[in-house]
Motif scaffolding. Sequence first.
Motif, short mmCIF file in Angstrom:
data_model
loop_
_atom_site.label_atom_id
_atom_site.label_comp_id
_atom_site.label_asym_id
_atom_site.label_seq_id
_atom_site.Cartn_x
_atom_site.Cartn_y
_atom_site.Cartn_z
N GLN A 169 62.03 22.39 102.80
CA GLN A 169 60.83 23.22 102.84
C GLN A 169 60.65 24.04 101.55
OE1 GLN A 169 60.31 25.43 106.44
NE2 GLN A 169 58.67 26.68 105.55
N MET A 170 61.77 24.60 101.08
CA MET A 170 61.69 25.39 99.83
C MET A 170 61.18 24.52 98.69
SD MET A 170 65.29 27.31 99.47
CE MET A 170 66.17 27.93 100.83
N ASN B 126 66.90 31.19 96.10
CA ASN B 126 67.16 30.59 97.42
C ASN B 126 67.36 31.62 98.51
OD1 ASN B 126 66.91 27.95 96.68
ND2 ASN B 126 69.10 27.46 96.76
N GLN C 109 66.74 27.56 110.22
CA GLN C 109 66.83 26.18 109.75
C GLN C 109 68.24 25.82 109.29
OE1 GLN C 109 63.93 26.71 106.69
NE2 GLN C 109 62.50 25.30 107.67
N GLU D 213 67.33 21.34 105.92
CA GLU D 213 65.91 21.53 106.29
C GLU D 213 65.31 22.64 105.45
OE1 GLU D 213 66.35 20.63 111.10
OE2 GLU D 213 66.25 22.68 110.38
N GLY D 214 66.09 23.67 105.25
CA GLY D 214 65.62 24.81 104.44
C GLY D 214 65.30 24.36 103.02
N TYR D 215 66.21 23.59 102.43
CA TYR D 215 65.97 23.11 101.06
C TYR D 215 64.70 22.28 100.96
CZ TYR D 215 70.62 24.50 99.36
OH TYR D 215 71.72 25.21 98.97
N TRP E 184 64.11 32.76 100.02
CA TRP E 184 63.33 31.71 100.66
C TRP E 184 64.04 31.08 101.85
CZ3 TRP E 184 58.30 30.32 99.83
CH2 TRP E 184 57.67 31.05 98.82
N ARG E 185 65.22 31.54 102.14
CA ARG E 185 66.00 30.96 103.23
C ARG E 185 65.44 31.39 104.58
NH1 ARG E 185 71.80 32.83 105.06
NH2 ARG E 185 72.36 31.07 106.37
N ALA E 186 65.22 30.42 105.48
CA ALA E 186 64.79 30.74 106.84
C ALA E 186 66.00 30.59 107.74
CB ALA E 186 63.66 29.81 107.28
N ARG E 187 66.31 31.65 108.47
CA ARG E 187 67.56 31.70 109.23
C ARG E 187 67.68 30.59 110.28
NH1 ARG E 187 70.42 35.29 106.15
NH2 ARG E 187 68.70 36.17 104.97
#
Length: 392
Positions: free
Chosen positions: A187-188, A171, A179, A183-185, A174-177
């Motif tokens: 997309q991941m 995780n 989001q 939302e991040g989960y 793959w985390r986008a700051r």
Amino acid sequence: MKLATIGVGNAGSKIVDRMLEFESRTDRNLCRHVHAINTARTDLAKPDYIPEERRVLIGDTNQKAKGHGVGGDVEVGAEVAKADLDEIRRAFDDVEIHTVDAILVVAGLGGGSGSGGGPVVIDALQEMYDEPVYALGVLPGEYEGGRPALNAARSLQSFVSKVDNFIGFDNDAWRAREQTIEEGYEQMNRELAARLVTLLAAGETDDSDVAENAMDSSDIIRTLNTGGISSIGYAATQVEESSEGLLDRWSSDSQRVNRDDGSQATKIKGLVRRAVNSRLTLPGEVSSADRALAVISGPPSEFSRKGIESARQWLEQEADTVEVLVGDDPRESSPRLSAAVLLSNVTEAPRIDEIQNQAVDAQEKIAEQEAVREEQINDLITDDNNDLDPVV
Ligand code: GDP
């Protein structure tokens, strides 16, 4: 490959749900059986694709869970799953195991239900079936703190020692700051589902001998046979339209130009190279992999024997192993050409060391706090000269 797929806990169930969504969107049929197992009734209500009758609530009569989850307590997660083992086994009874090649258990390792319950479920499956049992495990992000890291570091040992292969997802990587966490989960989970399904659905139809370079489920099983921890890379490109504005695959054989030339081979090799150099599900040192396998998926008019051969040579060098398989997975109506690369038994993955360090610190802190807790409470409720007595 044909799979029985089981999501344990919240993250596990959400990821399995996204796998089913990706399958139906891309006309694949990988997951022949699915189950979601959880200790939280509300989380079990969330999936869109997992049928209602395949959702198993465990621990609802347990005093610590009562259908509301286990509050991130890995010990309680394991305890509840052990206590409800008969119910779990009964749920698996209707898995027609002869229709699947392998079983995949999906869980987040930072929580309680998946992290603690997952290894118990895996034990039951290993006892019941001869088919290989794999796991997809999500490692918590550093930002989640010490407790999830401790759960994950301990649970990772159980998972890896019990399964035939463990595919990791980090995780943190793959985390986008920008989001929110949810939302991040989301997309991941979609990105992960695309990788898992593209890779594992190869050879799903059992008529792989029709195509010369078709990947077979036995190739995937052989690559995963190493045990250990694995990672997946992925890259995709849109299939180009021909000059008439039609996709190549729609033109008849007689019209179709032989495109198995240099440019097509370069495209296939480039795609495999991009997949390996992309963000892996679990970042790690590619050359530390024991075996590698690449699935080229898309319309057969895009395939190239030369491309497969040069991709295989490149991957052999990159992964520094001779155990490399590259094959294709024909998807006649796909608008995309994609490469999913499995790096099996990657022994250098820095994130795992980081989680272990974070977990050791957390364990020490928890022990210290426990040691002084009684004393601190006593100090707080006792007056300075100890003049007062409790009522009863
Ligand atoms: P459980 O239900 O007790 O197993 O706990 P969860 O599955 O809710 O959370 C366990 C861990 O999984 C968390 O610590 C996060 O690291 C991760 N996680 C939770 N939800 C998601 C998700 O939707 N996607 C991903 N990639 N990770 C998740």
